[in-house]
Every structure is written in structure tokens, then in C-alpha cells.
Enzyme design. Sequence first.
Site, PDB file in Angstrom:
ATOM      1  N   LYS A  88      42.373  35.963  35.105  1.00 20.49           N
ATOM      2  CA  LYS A  88      43.730  36.294  34.655  1.00 20.49           C
ATOM      3  C   LYS A  88      43.834  36.650  33.177  1.00 20.49           C
ATOM      4  CE  LYS A  88      45.985  33.339  37.997  1.00 20.49           C
ATOM      5  NZ  LYS A  88      46.724  32.103  38.200  1.00 20.49           N
ATOM      6  N   GLY A 104      30.930  28.316  31.408  1.00 20.85           N
ATOM      7  CA  GLY A 104      31.679  28.333  32.662  1.00 20.85           C
ATOM      8  C   GLY A 104      31.190  29.400  33.610  1.00 20.85           C
ATOM      9  N   GLY A 124      35.403  26.003  28.086  1.00 16.94           N
ATOM     10  CA  GLY A 124      36.656  25.909  27.334  1.00 16.94           C
ATOM     11  C   GLY A 124      36.421  25.928  25.832  1.00 16.94           C
TER      12      GLY A 124
HETATM   13  P1  AMP Z   1      37.677  32.982  34.522  1.00 16.39           P
HETATM   14  O1  AMP Z   1      37.524  31.500  34.732  1.00 16.39           O
HETATM   15  O2  AMP Z   1      39.008  33.400  34.014  1.00 16.39           O
HETATM   16  O3  AMP Z   1      36.522  33.580  33.763  1.00 16.39           O
HETATM   17  O4  AMP Z   1      37.647  33.616  35.981  1.00 16.39           O
HETATM   18  C1  AMP Z   1      36.532  33.579  36.797  1.00 16.39           C
HETATM   19  C2  AMP Z   1      36.970  33.925  38.178  1.00 16.39           C
HETATM   20  O5  AMP Z   1      37.541  35.215  38.194  1.00 16.39           O
HETATM   21  C3  AMP Z   1      35.848  33.940  39.176  1.00 16.39           C
HETATM   22  O6  AMP Z   1      36.017  32.889  40.089  1.00 16.39           O
HETATM   23  C4  AMP Z   1      36.002  35.296  39.866  1.00 16.39           C
HETATM   24  O7  AMP Z   1      35.864  35.235  41.265  1.00 16.39           O
HETATM   25  C5  AMP Z   1      37.417  35.698  39.498  1.00 16.39           C
HETATM   26  N1  AMP Z   1      37.626  37.144  39.596  1.00 16.39           N
HETATM   27  C6  AMP Z   1      36.899  38.118  39.005  1.00 16.39           C
HETATM   28  N2  AMP Z   1      37.344  39.324  39.392  1.00 16.39           N
HETATM   29  C7  AMP Z   1      38.370  39.113  40.263  1.00 16.39           C
HETATM   30  C8  AMP Z   1      39.217  39.969  41.013  1.00 16.39           C
HETATM   31  N3  AMP Z   1      39.096  41.296  40.952  1.00 16.39           N
HETATM   32  N4  AMP Z   1      40.169  39.393  41.801  1.00 16.39           N
HETATM   33  C9  AMP Z   1      40.275  38.063  41.863  1.00 16.39           C
HETATM   34  N5  AMP Z   1      39.504  37.194  41.172  1.00 16.39           N
HETATM   35  C10 AMP Z   1      38.557  37.720  40.387  1.00 16.39           C
END
Ligand code: AMP
Length: 399
Positions: A201, A354, A377
Site C-alpha cells: 500500500k 521484512g 519497520g
Molecule cells: P509491504 O509489507 O508493504 O512491503 O507489502 C508486501 C506485500 O505486498 C506482499 O505480501 C505482497 O504480496 C504484496 N503485494 C505486492 N504486490 C501486490 C499487488 N499487486 N496486489 C496485492 N498485494 C501485493
Amino acid sequence: MEFKKVMIEDLDLKDKKVLIRVDFNAPLNEKGEITDDARIRATLTTIKKAVNDGGKVILMSHLGRPKGKVVPAMSLKPVAGRLSEILNIDVKMAPDCIGPEVEKMVGSMQSGEVLLLENLRFHKEETDNNPEFAKKLANLADVYVNNAFGTSHRAHASVVGITEYFDVNAAGFLMQKEIKYLSNVLVNPGRPFIAIIGGAKISGKIDVIENLLDKVDTLLIGGGMMFTFLKAMGKEIGNSLLEEDKIDLAKETLDKAGDKLLLPVDCVIADEFKEDAKIKLVSIDNIEPGWIGVDIGPDTVRKYYKCIIEAKSIIWNGPMGVFEMDPFAKGTIEMAKAVAESTENGSVSIIGGGDSGAAIRKSGLEDSMTHISTGGGASLEMLEGKVLPGIASLTDKND
Ligand code: AMP
């Protein structure tokens, strides 16, 4: 940049009770077995230094989120076992982290012995940064060392409160290494300096994007967050991940960033959010209603590859797609290959912890990166330009 904090090697540890805050928050399976001991191994140099210098080594950590209650499944006992094997020393396990029994165990320690305290977060006072609790922990020891980079963004009792009770608060080797790599690249990067930002996000990464936009030459976007940017540009995104309330923010960021911010030109779309879904490769102008964007496409990889190969400094945080599902991991793996090639040619590559670290490990290229942070984090907050409380409370060298 020179590391300005007092280090463990600046202290006399012989026959001293040395209390080391480590991050042993290792993943356990249902049987309570450690599935990845990377966090334990990352702190070994510091523990060995304290043992070899003849210290009475007391280790303390949290594990999971027991929320102030004793949760047997979150006991650090399996960690004591694994550590004993790795160090080839009998690491004793305390029944708690404070209290008369722990004091007794500490009192009978010999130089060179290692004792692991039980999960700090079995006490609510740990996350509350309670001064009384911090004092009880501090009373166990003569010397304090913080090697828990992964917890340094938290103002908890064992990280911040405790430092009130020692004249000197020193950093361990892992702490030093993490700070050195992450701050060097932010303060004095070789150029071109690029950032690759992905993950789920915008809301979780917007502060990083804002901080980095001032510093980098190019910012490459991927992952779920790309769809809120595409929506802000008026494009059809089907059922892809969207943060409705961040569309305006995405628009502002796009205006402000201008040419600095690159978005994907194609993506993989799936008819369902599951591994065996039907998939199509489309340009970002042809995402179909009802379909979900799950990865960046090959044209995007080619476009990003060029930037990555020309870069001299690279920061990467967040996967390019839903990398946990094999059919949607390609974009992330191809990017990892590009970063590895660039690093081989002399660039500095710093990977946030992470999911980013997990994604690189999935690609099998972890040894090809300059540094993979152990703190998700914490590294994110450093990239946001924040001062981390656990680092601020360490003693400066010329104090
Ligand atoms: P973050 O912790 O914000 O780095 O998010 C990591 C997560 O983002 C992982 O679990 C991915 O599966 C998810 N992610 C990456 N690309 C997408 C996408 N196109 N749609 C949904 N989730 C996603």
C-alpha cells in the site's frame, strides 16, 4: 560516514555482567521449531565477543506479540536450544526476565557463561517503557549493549527506558553495521541514486517516498501501490488493490515528483487472487474490469533494468508483485537479478527488511546484495528520515 556511538569493543567486559538486548524474534512453526534462524545468527559476533572477553553474558529479547501475558508458545526456550548448538556452549534459560529467581541465576554466573532471559513482552511494562521495569532489568547487569536493530524504532523499556540506568549505552556489531549501511546511502550516496519501492500500500510507504524523492535521482514504483497511482492518472485498474482515500495524495506525489518517479508500463493481471488463476499480460492502459493486477510485466522490467544497471546506489523496499505466489513472483525475481548484476558491477545495494528480504531470499540472490537489513519497520523508519529512539539513546563517542 563515521559511526559515532560507543561500541561494545570500547568497553571492558571482563568478569562483568553484560546485558545485551538482541532481536531473537525468530519465526516458529506450530511445533515450536525455529524455521529461520537468520536473526539469531546475525547477532553471533556480538555474543561471541562478550563471551571471549570473559563477560557474564545475559541476553534479552522479545518474541512475537504476547501482549503482556505469559504465552508458552512464545517462550524463547527453543532459541536457547538453537543458540547452544550454534555457539557450542550450554546457554541457560531463565524462567522470566526479572524477579528473584532470575537474580539468583545471574548471581551464580561464571565468566564466559551465557543466560537467556524469558520473553520481555510477557510483561506489559516492556512495551509501555515502564521505568520501574526498566530499572529491574538494568539491576541485573554492570554493562548494557543494544544489538537489536530490528527493535530500535520502538521506545520500549529494554531499548530506551533501561538506558537511564547505565553511564554508557553501547552498540553491538549488528547495530553498527545496519546504521552504517542505511545512513551512508542516505547521507552520501554514489550517483545515480535510485530507490525501488513496492509492497502492498501507498499508506505504508508514503513517508519513505516523500523523504526519498528529495534525495534520489529516480524512484521506481511497483507492487500493489502502483494501482492507486494509475487510478490517480485516470486509468482503469479493475479489481486491483486500491486505496480510495489515497488517490489525492497519489496525484500530489505524481505532480511533485515529475520525471523522477517511474511507473510500470505493463503488468500481469489475474481473474482471481489465487495461484492457479487465469492470467494475462497487458499494458497499463488495458487492465480489464474485474481483473486484478498482481505483478509488473516484462516491458517494465526492461525499463527498470536500465536504471538499475546505471545506478551507483540502490535502495529497495517492497516486492514488485504478490511474490508469495510463484506465478506472480517473476517481476520481483527479475528485479533482484538486475540489482545483483548492478551490485556486481560496483553499485551499493541496500535492501529493506521484512518482505523485501524474504523476496530476495526467494530469488536466491541474498549473497549478491551489499546489505539486507534485519529490521523491516526499523529500516523503513530510517528511510523515512526519522531518528530511531533505540539509536538516539545510545551513548555518543565523545560524550
Ligand atoms: P509491504 O509489507 O508493504 O512491503 O507489502 C508486501 C506485500 O505486498 C506482499 O505480501 C505482497 O504480496 C504484496 N503485494 C505486492 N504486490 C501486490 C499487488 N499487486 N496486489 C496485492 N498485494 C501485493
